[in-house]
Structure formats: structure tokens, C-alpha cells
Design a protein around this motif. Structure first.
Motif, PDB file in Angstrom:
ATOM      1  N   GLU A  71       0.829  -1.200   0.000  1.00 17.40           N
ATOM      2  CA  GLU A  71       0.000   0.000   0.000  1.00 17.40           C
ATOM      3  C   GLU A  71       0.869   1.258   0.000  1.00 17.40           C
ATOM      4  N   ALA A  72       0.353   2.309  -0.601  1.00 13.97           N
ATOM      5  CA  ALA A  72       1.044   3.599  -0.562  1.00 13.97           C
ATOM      6  C   ALA A  72       1.198   4.060   0.875  1.00 13.97           C
ATOM      7  N   GLU A  73       2.272   4.753   1.145  1.00 13.40           N
ATOM      8  CA  GLU A  73       2.606   5.282   2.468  1.00 13.40           C
ATOM      9  C   GLU A  73       2.948   4.187   3.477  1.00 13.40           C
ATOM     10  N   LEU A  74       2.884   2.940   3.081  1.00  8.75           N
ATOM     11  CA  LEU A  74       3.348   1.778   3.833  1.00  8.75           C
ATOM     12  C   LEU A  74       2.872   1.738   5.297  1.00  8.75           C
ATOM     13  N   GLY A 100       8.930   3.378  -4.098  1.00  7.36           N
ATOM     14  CA  GLY A 100       9.644   3.375  -2.833  1.00  7.36           C
ATOM     15  C   GLY A 100       8.986   2.537  -1.765  1.00  7.36           C
ATOM     16  N   SER A 101       7.654   2.502  -1.729  1.00 10.00           N
ATOM     17  CA  SER A 101       6.975   1.726  -0.695  1.00 10.00           C
ATOM     18  C   SER A 101       7.239   0.236  -0.847  1.00 10.00           C
ATOM     19  N   CYS A 102       7.321  -0.251  -2.084  1.00  6.75           N
ATOM     20  CA  CYS A 102       7.595  -1.672  -2.307  1.00  6.75           C
ATOM     21  C   CYS A 102       9.008  -2.025  -1.857  1.00  6.75           C
ATOM     22  N   VAL A 103       9.965  -1.170  -2.176  1.00  6.42           N
ATOM     23  CA  VAL A 103      11.340  -1.414  -1.760  1.00  6.42           C
ATOM     24  C   VAL A 103      11.454  -1.303  -0.241  1.00  6.42           C
ATOM     25  N   ASP A 104      10.806  -0.293   0.348  1.00  4.07           N
ATOM     26  CA  ASP A 104      10.853  -0.147   1.802  1.00  4.07           C
ATOM     27  C   ASP A 104      10.170  -1.311   2.503  1.00  4.07           C
TER      28      ASP A 104
END
Length: 404
Positions: A71-74, A100-104
Motif C-alpha cells: 500500500e502507498a505510504e506503507l 519506494g513503498s515496495c522497496v521499503d
């Protein structure tokens, strides 16, 4: 002035860049283990290219599980759910494919598969006690630089804004940057991702300069402006400035996409040691209040934070102005710096980033809270070249509200 006698670079063990290099994912994963957990989002997980990647991994003898619910904003709860679901699978390697959220997510799931919960004990700097499972980061946008940085950002409902975990242990083992993966990135997302990358590079290049204590790089993630980060930052600025317009308006232009992705990766290498500052500190509460994309708020704020920093950062901004061709060697630093700020403002306007915070729902009633909450991003506030306090932030916000 640039530090010519001190530098820090933190980077993946392997950084592979170029069109088509996604085809190296299988061999890269096989070199690290036999079981891989892939973290991506629903859009990318449903694309035919995801099936190609899964086939490649299988042909290399890597067993996979696919989590495509990022999800966005993780949100914190989604991180914990992913950990619970795949703990018994016991992956040897995490693969984050997406924004970035997927990598984070891959970074933070890897962290919790090795080290104990709660995740909150790692908020801040240098609190991860040791290595995590190796992460392969494959960005599909050109903005966050997460594929090369020691930072992961998440949303914790117990807090009023996003929080970061910063540790060299979070740097992915391998980054595979294939600009072909950005060809389908929508125009608006391309623009705001590019603005975020530009801010990473500019804020790193004009970060505060610190005394080079030999222990600094081992105790502070963001060490400030230095000779190594400056090289990456200035190269990133030139690449993004020269190519973002075309990457946004002509999304199928692989040359422009390649240049912007390379700029984003360089920007990540720059801020991974030098750090970011005012625009990022102020965006965090704004993003939480408005539920707007990180890069959008950054794009609006950056010209105003640069204008605020001008009295102490004119030499750095002047160097930027000369590098992007809007000022010459004979121009006074202040004039060259102002030309650089106006050039960034014009670039962002051309790619349809608003000039006022009012465009994303901020009004005068929010200014007090934003100015207070921004100060909570201590590592960013301390990294700004000109001292920040709530009063100074109110001045930046006022200008950004009035589009001055």
C-alpha cells in the motif's frame, strides 16, 4: 563550501543499471539463496512482465512467493501482516519491485524476519542491531532512491506523520535499475517522482557542513555535505534538469527515462550520506494532513526552501545554476543562485506541479501545526544549511501559500 577532505558513500554491494537489466534478477537472487519473497503492488503484480520475472527466477532454481498488496505510504499493519504470512516460508532473500513503498516493505520485512518486534524500537538512526536478510531492490519509478539508501519510511498510526528507520543495515544488497520499467509510469507520477529526486540532490548538495569527526559516519546516518556526495548530487541535478520535461511529456522516450532514472539513483547515493533537509521536514506533516503524495509536497516546497536558504547557500546554488546552464562563470554567486532557484521553479511548473500549498488543501489554519510538527524531523532540521525553528518554517509556509 564543499568539503574537499572528507567524504562518505554508502551503497549496495552490487548496483546494476541499464535497459533490460531486470533480466539479471534471477541470477542475482540465485547467488543469495534458494527462496525469494517478492514485495510489489497490485498493479505491477498483474503485469505480464511480473510473470517473466517469476519465470526467470524459477529457471535459476529460486522458489518464490509473491506479495502484491503493498500500500502507498506503507502502513505499519501491512508490514506486520506480510511478516506473519511469510515467516514460515523462511525466505533467503527479499525482492522489492516497484516504487519506494515496495522497496521499503522488502527492507522492513527483512528486518523483522531477522530481528525482534516491535518495529518502533528501530525508529531513528543506527538502531538496527545487525545485518538483515539480503534485499534486491528493483525500482519502477525514478524518484525515491530507495534502491540505494539506508532509509525506510512507514506510516505508524500511533504517530502524527510518517517515521523513518535509518541504518546502513537497510541498504539493499543489490540494486537493479532498469529504465524500461518506468516507460509505463504515468505522467503525473513521473513529474512528482522527478521532483522528489531533484530535491534529494539539491538538499544533499546544499546540506550543512560538519566537522569531520572520525566517528561521525559510524554514529550519524546523514553526515552533511561532503566531497563524495557532492559528485553524485551535481550529476543528478544535471541529468534530471535536462531530461525530466521530456520524460514527462514523452513517456516512451527511453533515453529521457534512462537519464532521469540514472539521476534518481545518483540522488539516492548523494542523500544516503549527505541527507535531506527543510523541504522533506516540512512535507512530512503536510503529507499526513492532506494524504497527498510525498513528491507532490516536495515539488511545491523546494523552491521556497531554497529561497529561505539563499543567504547561506548562495555559493552552492550558484554552482547548480552554472551546472544546468542558467548562469555563467562570470555571474555573481547571488545572481547565479537566484537563477538556479527560478529554473527549478520553472521546471516544476512545466511538469504541472502546483506553485501553492493551497492546491493540495493546506490553508492558514494549518500553519501553526505544520511549523511545530516539522521540528520533529530532527535529523532533517539539523541538516538544513540555515537554522530552522517554528518561526522560520512559518515564513516558508506563508510564501508557499501565497506563491511568492
Amino acid at each position: 563550501m564543499m568539503r574537499l577532505d572528507y567524504g562518505v558513500t554508502r551503497a549496495p554491494a552490487r548496483l546494476i543499471f541499464g535497459p533490460g537489466q531486470r533480466r539479471a534478477i534471477g541470477t542475482a537472487a540465485a547467488s543469495l539463496g534458494k527462496r525469494a519473497l517478492i514485495c510489489t503492488d497490485a498493479r505491477f503484480g498483474a503485469l505480464p512482465i511480473m510473470q517473466e520475472i517469476l519465470k526467470d527466477l524459477a529457471e535459476q532454481g529460486v522458489q518464490t512467493q509473491l506479495y502484491s498488496e503493498t500500500e502507498a505510504e506503507l502502513p505499519l499493519e501491512s508490514i506486520l501482516a506480510c511478516v506473519d504470512r511469510y515467516r514460515d516460508f523462511a525466505p533467503d532473500v527479499l525482492i522489492g519491485i516497484g516504487g519506494g513503498s515496495c522497496v521499503d516493505l522488502a527492507k522492513l520485512v527483512s528486518l523483522l524476519l531477522v530481528h525482534s518486534a516491535p518495529l518502533s524500537q528501530y525508529y531513528g538512526e543506527f538502531k538496527v542491531p545487525g545485518p538483515i536478510l539480503p534485499v534486491i531492490a528493483v525500482p519502477t519509478t525514478s524518484g525515491t532512491g530507495a534502491e540505494v539508501t539506508p532509509v525506510a519510511v512507514l506510516g505508524d498510526p500511533a504517530l502524527t506523520m510518517k517515521v523513518g528507520i535509518s541504518s546502513p543495515e537497510l541498504i539493499p544488497h543489490t540494486a537493479i535499475c532498469d529504465p524500461e520499467l518506468t516507460l509505463t509510469c504515468p505522467k503525473g507520477l513521473t513529474a512528482i517522482s522527478g521532483a522528489d529526486a531533484m530535491a534529494h540532490a539539491i538538499e544533499a548538495f546544499a546540506a550543512t557542513t560538519r566537522q569531520a569527526d572520525p566517528a561521525m559516519a559510524m554514529t550519524r546516518v546523514f553526515v552533511g555535505k561532503n566531497v563524495l556526495s557532492d559528485h553524485y548530487a551535481l550529476t543528478a541535478i544535471k541529468l534530471i534538469y535536462s531530461n525530466l520535461r521530456r520524460a514527462t511529456s514523452e513517456g516512451g522516450d527511453l533515453d529521457a527515462r534512462t537519464a532521469v532514472m540514472l539521476g534518481s539513483t545518483y540522488a539516492g547515493l548523494a542523500f544516503g550520506s549527505a541527507g535531506t533537509s527543510a523541504a522533506h521536514a516540512i512535507q512530512y506533516p503536510i503529507g499526513a494532513m492532506t494524504s497527498t503524495a510525498h513528491g507532490l509536497g516536495i515539488g511545491i516546497l523546494l523552491p521556497y526552501t531554497m529561497a529561505f536558504n539563499l543567504p547561506v547557500a548562495a555559493a552552492d546554488y550558484a554552482e547548480i545554476g552554472r551546472a544546468i546552464g542558467v548562469a555563467s562563470a562570470g555571474d555573481a554567486d547571488e545572481d547565479a543562485a537566484k537563477a538556479a532557484i527560478e529554473a527549478i521553479r520553472a521546471l516544476f511548473a512545466e511538469v504541472s506541479i502546483p506553485v501553492s500549498l493551497r492546491a493540495i488543501g493546506i490553508d492558514d489554519a494549518h500553519i501553526e501545526d505544520i511549523s511545530t510538527l516539522s521540528m520533529n524531523a530532527k535529523r532533517l532540521v539539523e541538516n538544513n544549511p540555515r537554522p530552522l525553528d517554528p518561526s522560520a518554517i512559518k515564513g516558508i509556509l506563508a510564501a508557499a501559500m501565497q506563491a511568492e
